[in-house]
Design a protein around this motif. Sequence first.
Motif, PDB file in Angstrom:
ATOM      1  N   LYS A 159       0.819  -1.212   0.000  1.00 53.01           N
ATOM      2  CA  LYS A 159       0.000   0.000   0.000  1.00 53.01           C
ATOM      3  C   LYS A 159       0.850   1.258   0.000  1.00 53.01           C
ATOM      4  CE  LYS A 159      -0.676   0.017   5.054  1.00 53.01           C
ATOM      5  NZ  LYS A 159       0.183  -1.138   5.335  1.00 53.01           N
ATOM      6  N   THR A 160       1.952   1.250   0.732  1.00 53.29           N
ATOM      7  CA  THR A 160       2.794   2.446   0.799  1.00 53.29           C
ATOM      8  C   THR A 160       3.442   2.734  -0.545  1.00 53.29           C
ATOM      9  OG1 THR A 160       3.248   1.973   3.133  1.00 53.29           O
ATOM     10  CG2 THR A 160       4.689   3.563   2.021  1.00 53.29           C
ATOM     11  N   VAL A 161       3.867   1.674  -1.237  1.00 52.98           N
ATOM     12  CA  VAL A 161       4.450   1.862  -2.567  1.00 52.98           C
ATOM     13  C   VAL A 161       3.410   2.432  -3.519  1.00 52.98           C
ATOM     14  CG1 VAL A 161       5.553   0.715  -4.524  1.00 52.98           C
ATOM     15  CG2 VAL A 161       6.082  -0.021  -2.186  1.00 52.98           C
ATOM     16  N   PHE A 162       2.186   1.926  -3.439  1.00 52.20           N
ATOM     17  CA  PHE A 162       1.127   2.422  -4.313  1.00 52.20           C
ATOM     18  C   PHE A 162       0.816   3.882  -4.013  1.00 52.20           C
ATOM     19  CE2 PHE A 162      -3.393   3.247  -5.128  1.00 52.20           C
ATOM     20  CZ  PHE A 162      -3.400   3.067  -6.505  1.00 52.20           C
ATOM     21  N   TRP A 163       0.813   4.244  -2.758  1.00 52.69           N
ATOM     22  CA  TRP A 163       0.569   5.649  -2.415  1.00 52.69           C
ATOM     23  C   TRP A 163       1.666   6.544  -2.988  1.00 52.69           C
ATOM     24  CZ3 TRP A 163      -0.488   4.173   3.385  1.00 52.69           C
ATOM     25  CH2 TRP A 163      -1.731   3.557   3.469  1.00 52.69           C
ATOM     26  N   GLY A 164       2.891   6.043  -2.972  1.00 46.79           N
ATOM     27  CA  GLY A 164       3.977   6.813  -3.574  1.00 46.79           C
ATOM     28  C   GLY A 164       3.799   6.965  -5.070  1.00 46.79           C
ATOM     29  N   LYS A 217      -0.007  -6.901  -6.273  1.00 46.54           N
ATOM     30  CA  LYS A 217       0.798  -6.790  -7.482  1.00 46.54           C
ATOM     31  C   LYS A 217       0.026  -6.173  -8.640  1.00 46.54           C
ATOM     32  CE  LYS A 217       4.230 -10.365  -6.533  1.00 46.54           C
ATOM     33  NZ  LYS A 217       4.863 -11.601  -7.005  1.00 46.54           N
ATOM     34  N   LYS A 218      -1.253  -6.521  -8.776  1.00 47.86           N
ATOM     35  CA  LYS A 218      -2.063  -5.918  -9.835  1.00 47.86           C
ATOM     36  C   LYS A 218      -2.131  -4.400  -9.647  1.00 47.86           C
ATOM     37  CE  LYS A 218      -5.064  -9.905 -10.704  1.00 47.86           C
ATOM     38  NZ  LYS A 218      -6.464 -10.426 -10.624  1.00 47.86           N
ATOM     39  N   ARG A 219      -2.254  -4.006  -8.396  1.00 43.38           N
ATOM     40  CA  ARG A 219      -2.315  -2.573  -8.078  1.00 43.38           C
ATOM     41  C   ARG A 219      -1.031  -1.890  -8.513  1.00 43.38           C
ATOM     42  NH1 ARG A 219      -2.051  -2.418  -2.323  1.00 43.38           N
ATOM     43  NH2 ARG A 219      -4.147  -3.281  -2.357  1.00 43.38           N
ATOM     44  N   LEU A 220       0.102  -2.512  -8.235  1.00 42.35           N
ATOM     45  CA  LEU A 220       1.381  -1.911  -8.597  1.00 42.35           C
ATOM     46  C   LEU A 220       1.583  -1.892 -10.108  1.00 42.35           C
ATOM     47  CD1 LEU A 220       3.900  -3.212  -5.915  1.00 42.35           C
ATOM     48  CD2 LEU A 220       2.554  -1.114  -5.933  1.00 42.35           C
ATOM     49  N   TYR A 221       1.179  -2.964 -10.789  1.00 45.58           N
ATOM     50  CA  TYR A 221       1.333  -3.002 -12.243  1.00 45.58           C
ATOM     51  C   TYR A 221       0.524  -1.890 -12.906  1.00 45.58           C
ATOM     52  CZ  TYR A 221       3.433  -7.656 -11.724  1.00 45.58           C
ATOM     53  OH  TYR A 221       4.250  -8.708 -11.380  1.00 45.58           O
ATOM     54  N   LEU A 222      -0.747  -1.776 -12.534  1.00 47.88           N
ATOM     55  CA  LEU A 222      -1.596  -0.755 -13.145  1.00 47.88           C
ATOM     56  C   LEU A 222      -1.150   0.648 -12.745  1.00 47.88           C
ATOM     57  CD1 LEU A 222      -5.178  -2.293 -12.950  1.00 47.88           C
ATOM     58  CD2 LEU A 222      -3.767  -1.934 -14.968  1.00 47.88           C
ATOM     59  N   GLY A 223      -0.739   0.792 -11.482  1.00 49.08           N
ATOM     60  CA  GLY A 223      -0.219   2.088 -11.044  1.00 49.08           C
ATOM     61  C   GLY A 223       1.036   2.462 -11.814  1.00 49.08           C
ATOM     62  N   GLY A 224       1.908   1.462 -12.060  1.00 50.74           N
ATOM     63  CA  GLY A 224       3.126   1.712 -12.833  1.00 50.74           C
ATOM     64  C   GLY A 224       2.822   2.090 -14.272  1.00 50.74           C
ATOM     65  N   ILE A 225       1.847   1.414 -14.881  1.00 49.57           N
ATOM     66  CA  ILE A 225       1.459   1.744 -16.260  1.00 49.57           C
ATOM     67  C   ILE A 225       0.916   3.165 -16.332  1.00 49.57           C
ATOM     68  CG2 ILE A 225      -0.218   1.225 -18.083  1.00 49.57           C
ATOM     69  CD1 ILE A 225       0.066  -1.746 -17.262  1.00 49.57           C
ATOM     70  N   LEU A 226       0.078   3.542 -15.371  1.00 45.73           N
ATOM     71  CA  LEU A 226      -0.479   4.900 -15.347  1.00 45.73           C
ATOM     72  C   LEU A 226       0.620   5.936 -15.132  1.00 45.73           C
ATOM     73  CD1 LEU A 226      -2.996   6.629 -15.521  1.00 45.73           C
ATOM     74  CD2 LEU A 226      -3.398   6.212 -13.079  1.00 45.73           C
ATOM     75  N   LEU A 227       1.613   5.591 -14.317  1.00 46.26           N
ATOM     76  CA  LEU A 227       2.728   6.514 -14.087  1.00 46.26           C
ATOM     77  C   LEU A 227       3.538   6.699 -15.372  1.00 46.26           C
ATOM     78  CD1 LEU A 227       4.591   8.214 -12.294  1.00 46.26           C
ATOM     79  CD2 LEU A 227       5.769   6.099 -11.648  1.00 46.26           C
ATOM     80  N   ILE A 228       3.832   5.616 -16.084  1.00 43.87           N
ATOM     81  CA  ILE A 228       4.610   5.720 -17.323  1.00 43.87           C
ATOM     82  C   ILE A 228       3.853   6.531 -18.371  1.00 43.87           C
ATOM     83  CG2 ILE A 228       5.556   4.397 -19.254  1.00 43.87           C
ATOM     84  CD1 ILE A 228       6.120   2.137 -17.196  1.00 43.87           C
ATOM     85  N   ALA A 229       2.549   6.258 -18.506  1.00 44.74           N
ATOM     86  CA  ALA A 229       1.735   7.020 -19.455  1.00 44.74           C
ATOM     87  C   ALA A 229       1.720   8.505 -19.097  1.00 44.74           C
ATOM     88  CB  ALA A 229       0.321   6.469 -19.491  1.00 44.74           C
ATOM     89  N   SER A 230       1.610   8.795 -17.794  1.00 44.26           N
ATOM     90  CA  SER A 230       1.602  10.183 -17.337  1.00 44.26           C
ATOM     91  C   SER A 230       2.928  10.864 -17.632  1.00 44.26           C
ATOM     92  CB  SER A 230       1.302  10.243 -15.834  1.00 44.26           C
ATOM     93  OG  SER A 230       0.039   9.675 -15.549  1.00 44.26           O
ATOM     94  N   LEU A 231       4.023  10.154 -17.414  1.00 40.54           N
ATOM     95  CA  LEU A 231       5.351  10.693 -17.716  1.00 40.54           C
ATOM     96  C   LEU A 231       5.475  11.039 -19.200  1.00 40.54           C
ATOM     97  CD1 LEU A 231       7.711   8.423 -15.598  1.00 40.54           C
ATOM     98  CD2 LEU A 231       7.689  10.926 -15.551  1.00 40.54           C
TER      99      LEU A 231
END
Length: 510
Positions: free
Chosen positions: A105-110, A342-356
Motif C-alpha cells: 500500500k505504501t508503494v502504491f501511495w507513492g 501486485k495488480k495494483r502496482l502493475y496498473l499504477g506503474g502503467i499509469l505513471l509511465i503514461a503520465s510521464l
Amino acid sequence: MIKVLASAFLITFGFFFLQGRAGFSLADEGFLWYGVQRVLNGEVPIRDFMSYDPGRYYWSAWYALLSGDHGIMGVRMAAAIFQAIGMFVALILIVRSTDPESRYKTVFWGLSALILILWMLPRHKVFDISLSIMLVGGLAYMIANPVPRRCLLAGIGVGLVAVFGRNHGVYGAAASLAILLWMMIGASFQDVVLKRFVPWGVGVVIGFLPTFVMAMVLPGFAAAFWNSILMLFEQKATNLPLPIPWPWDASFQTGSFKDVFRDILIGVFFLSLPLFGLASIVWVTRQVKKNQPVQPALVAAAFLTLPYAHYAFSRADVSHLAQGIFPFLIGALILVSSLSGKKRLYLGGILLIASLMITLSQHPGWFCRKADRCVDVDVSGSTLRVPSGEASNIALIRSITADHAAGGKSFIVTPLWPGAYALMERKSPVWEIYALFPKSEAFEQAEIERIIASDPGYALILDVALDGQDALRFRNTHPLMHRYIQENFELVEVSPNPALQLYVSKDATP
C-alpha cells in the motif's frame, strides 16, 4: 493524517525546488502575476482589470504581504502552498480508500503521489487543479455521512470554490445536485430535500459570501461582475476551442514512433474522461440499488468527472486536459487501490509511465534541462531559467520601455502579453489585458477613452493569428482600437519579426 500531510508538502515542494525558478510566460503566467500586483496596489479584480475570480489574487496577495516577496517567486510560492493543500486532499482520499492491511500500500501511495504531481500543470493553473480536488474531497465528506451539518459544509465548500473560479462553482453545483438525486435511491424525498438539499443550498450562499460582500461594499464591482458573466454569453464560449485529439487521429503517417505513441496516449486520456464518467455513475447507481457499499470518494469523483470533462474539452490540449483530469485520476486510483497488491502496482506503474510520457515535456524544469534551451534572466529580483525566445521578448519589452516609456509612463502591449505590465511594474491603460475575443463597439470605445486618459508612450501589437485563424488577429477582433493606434501612433521597426508591431506616440517621435 500527519504523515499524509507531510508527504503532500514534501513532494509538492520537492518539485518546486527542482523547477520553481524554471520557465516564465509573459502570457498566461503574466496574466496571474499582473493581477496579484494590482491587488497589492489596491485595485479590485474584475472591476479594475480583466481577471479570474478574486479568490486566487487575494490568496497570493496575502502571501506576498506576509513574506514581503511581491515578485514572481512570491506568486509561485503562494500557488505552491495552495497546490500542496490540494495534493494533501487527493492523497488522503486515496489513502482512506485503500485497505490498510493490503500489501504494497505504501508503494502504491507513492506511485499515486508521483502521478498526481506530474499532472499538476501548468504552474499558474494549480489553483484550478487544487479546486477540483477540493470539490472531490468536500462531496466525499458529504456522501460518507449525509447529515445536515455535512451537507451544509459541503455547500460552503462549493460556494467558496466559486470565489476562486465561478466555473468550478458551477461544476461543483452540478455534481452536488446529481449526487443529491442519486441519494434519493432508497431514501424519502422529504429527507433528501429538507435534511440534505436545503442545508447544502444554505452552505453555497454562505461560501459565496465574500463575493456578495464585495458586490455590496465595493462601488462598481457588482456591475463589473455581472458584465463579466454577460461577456461569456456574448462570446458564446468559455475558451478558444481546439480539435479534440482522439487516439485514432494521431499522426500515423508523419510522426515518429514516440510522437505517435504519445498522441495516442493523449487521445486515450481524453476518451477516458466521458467513458469513465458515464460508466462510474452507472456503476455506483447499481451498487446503491443493490445496497452494496461504495467508496464515497469514488462517488464524488464519478459525478465530478463529466463536468470537468467540459473543462478539458473546452480547449483540447494537454494543458486543459491536466486541469480537468483530476476527478478522473482520483477515481481511477481509488479503483486501482482496491485490487490485489501486485495488480495494483502493475496498473499504477502503467499509469505513471503514461503520465510521464504525456506531461514531462510540459514541465519547465524538464524543458530547461538542456543548457542551450534556456538562459538566466532577472525577473523582479529573482534569477529565472527562461526559454531563449521568452528571454528575447523580456529584453525587447525592457528596451522599448526604456526608450519610449521611461519614468513610469504608461504603455500598451496587446493582445497576449499582460506579463509585460507586471515585468515593468506598470498599470495597463486598458481593462482587457488579454484581448482574445471580439468586443462590441461600446466596449472598444470605452477602452479608447482609457488609452486617451493614460497617454501611453507606445503600443506594441502582437499581430498573430491565434490557432491559425486570421479572424483572431487583434486588428480583426478589435478594429476600432487598432485603427485608433494606427492613427495616433507612429509605426517604427523594432524587430525582424513582422508579428511585433511597435507604434510610438507621435508626440515622442522626432
